[in-house]
Write a protein that holds these residues in place. Sequence first.
Motif, PDB file in Angstrom:
ATOM      1  N   LEU A 332      39.070   9.576 -44.792  1.00  0.00           N
ATOM      2  CA  LEU A 332      38.488   8.384 -45.421  1.00  0.00           C
ATOM      3  C   LEU A 332      39.577   7.521 -46.028  1.00  0.00           C
ATOM      4  CD1 LEU A 332      35.412   9.902 -47.328  1.00  0.00           C
ATOM      5  CD2 LEU A 332      35.417   8.726 -45.117  1.00  0.00           C
ATOM      6  N   HIS A 335      40.208   3.976 -51.020  1.00  0.00           N
ATOM      7  CA  HIS A 335      39.221   3.411 -51.950  1.00  0.00           C
ATOM      8  C   HIS A 335      37.906   4.197 -51.906  1.00  0.00           C
ATOM      9  CE1 HIS A 335      36.852   1.355 -48.774  1.00  0.00           C
ATOM     10  NE2 HIS A 335      38.020   1.080 -48.207  1.00  0.00           N
ATOM     11  N   GLU A 336      37.569   4.749 -50.720  1.00  0.00           N
ATOM     12  CA  GLU A 336      36.354   5.552 -50.623  1.00  0.00           C
ATOM     13  C   GLU A 336      36.579   6.929 -51.258  1.00  0.00           C
ATOM     14  OE1 GLU A 336      32.517   6.798 -49.838  1.00  0.00           O
ATOM     15  OE2 GLU A 336      33.410   4.788 -49.893  1.00  0.00           O
ATOM     16  N   ARG A 337      37.759   7.499 -51.034  1.00  0.00           N
ATOM     17  CA  ARG A 337      38.065   8.788 -51.673  1.00  0.00           C
ATOM     18  C   ARG A 337      38.091   8.630 -53.196  1.00  0.00           C
ATOM     19  NH1 ARG A 337      42.351   8.619 -48.352  1.00  0.00           N
ATOM     20  NH2 ARG A 337      43.818   8.920 -50.070  1.00  0.00           N
ATOM     21  N   ARG A 339      36.271   6.601 -54.966  1.00  0.00           N
ATOM     22  CA  ARG A 339      34.880   6.578 -55.419  1.00  0.00           C
ATOM     23  C   ARG A 339      34.307   7.992 -55.453  1.00  0.00           C
ATOM     24  NH1 ARG A 339      29.973   6.827 -53.456  1.00  0.00           N
ATOM     25  NH2 ARG A 339      30.700   7.066 -51.290  1.00  0.00           N
ATOM     26  N   ARG A 340      34.615   8.787 -54.432  1.00  0.00           N
ATOM     27  CA  ARG A 340      34.118  10.163 -54.382  1.00  0.00           C
ATOM     28  C   ARG A 340      34.762  11.025 -55.480  1.00  0.00           C
ATOM     29  NH1 ARG A 340      31.739  11.531 -49.270  1.00  0.00           N
ATOM     30  NH2 ARG A 340      31.493  13.606 -50.182  1.00  0.00           N
ATOM     31  N   GLU A 388      43.524   1.237 -47.884  1.00  0.00           N
ATOM     32  CA  GLU A 388      42.924   1.721 -46.634  1.00  0.00           C
ATOM     33  C   GLU A 388      43.572   3.010 -46.127  1.00  0.00           C
ATOM     34  OE1 GLU A 388      40.241   0.471 -45.225  1.00  0.00           O
ATOM     35  OE2 GLU A 388      40.112  -1.053 -46.810  1.00  0.00           O
TER      36      GLU A 388
END
Length: 531
Positions: A332, A335-337, A339-340, A388
């Motif tokens: 991922l 930025h998604e990691r 959030r997680r 990214e």
Amino acid sequence: MRAFADLLDGLIYTRSRNAKLRRIGDYLKATPDPDRGWAMAALTGGLDLPAVKPALIRAMVEERVDPVLYAMSRDFVGDSAETIALLWPEPMVAPEESGPLLLSEVVDRLATLSRSDAPGVLASMLDRLDADERFALLKLAMGALRVGVSARLAKTALAQAFGLDVEAVEEVWHGLQPPYPELFDWAEGRGVQPSAQNVPVFRPFMLAHPLEETRVDLDEYAAEWKWDGIRVQLVHVAGQTRLYSRAGDDITHSFPEIAEAFAQAGALDGELLVKGEAQGGAIGEGGGAGSFNALQQRLGRKLVSAKTLAEYPAFVRLYDILFDGAEDLRELPWHERRRRLEAFATRLDPERFDVSALIEAGDFEQLEEIRAGARDAAIEGVMLKRRESPYVTGRRVGLWYKWKRDPLTADCVLMYAQRGSGKRSSFYSDFTFGAWTEEGELLPVGKAYFGFTDEELKWLDRFVRTNTLNRFGPVREVEKTLVLEVAFDSIHESKRHKSGLAMRFPRIARIRNDKPAAEADRIETLRRMAT
């Protein structure tokens, strides 16, 4: 031992990385099990022979060689194993054992020894070997090869030799035990790839390149503080928790309170810190960390007392998430990691875990100003992470950058020098320096052995030899006339040093032979820099 000795000898005298990879690969393909597995364990730091200690080996050789001769030879050679291998006397009577001594035979025998039996068994082995085999045996026994090969390079050599993906090798490595029969079965097509499922294994960290002259767009990169602790990986699988250092060493026993508090299935990346003196309760975001000097009180302890746990409470400032339960998140984008990770952290004890806060800056110039003003004891600099970017092993250009804060500097006086080791064994290259008290006494404040060029090393070596006042074994005291400009990351109060101060990462920035020693810095000046 013959093939292993030839391997070490070749690696020591080979500077090319590709040539080292070929040498290791050729050895692994030509050497049968289990010898090659034990060799890999030795090259990667996975071999422990607890009955054999340097003091035991020193006592053993001093029974056979004049202690003064050994000490003088060790001082000149700079390496205990090489010195003993060359000095070891030929046996008066040929050993009864015949035939070559196998690496696996050595490991099996030394691993089961008591400390009382170790000297006799090791001596009988040395009697059967020639000088370079003795060197290999002693390096193996003392657990410090120092042949210019990192664990990562050894694993890369294995992967290249057998056509494996090095990331796949790294993925399963810490779930295996030497001499790694499953690994070589997989490598040679006799077995399937070993699985790390339901085992709390270490996975190699994603690393950063120095920023240097690069400038990045903050629309593409996120900024967060680089904390001055030790990088750790937390893994919880199937009811088991492990805490790993950056090198992949299991340090769970040194920080039991962290392991006990981490009971959520997953794998996290973070910085291990201790709370600052004024902190208590929840650590919160962004602050609360003590200096690295405080963290050192916890490092390397096999048993941690209740008093130490209370005086130096540890916590982890989280950077990233690799696994959420059994779900692999490494592909991922950052930025998604992130959030997680923030969601995962809400399920953790806030006294033991927080998430490293992001730095809010409108542009790069503003970030430069923020970084320049940061002198918190636990802040080492700034991290810049491409929003990214996936989480990948090792350093990949353009993904993560580390931007360390500018070093502090002080003018100090050279006091003592000691010979180096290895290729520096003929030079005085380890330098102790000091600063003045108000009463005019010179007290040591640090020791450095890098920062200078080869030509500067030769100049410093000549200075030491021509300005020696006293000799203390391998150490020389010199005339207090040479000023060195010393750069260091930070300086801290320390009860262990007579000056009351300890420098973090000192290195020699410049030789100030233009400056009188009396004009070097004072202890009070350095104390005002302390964090």
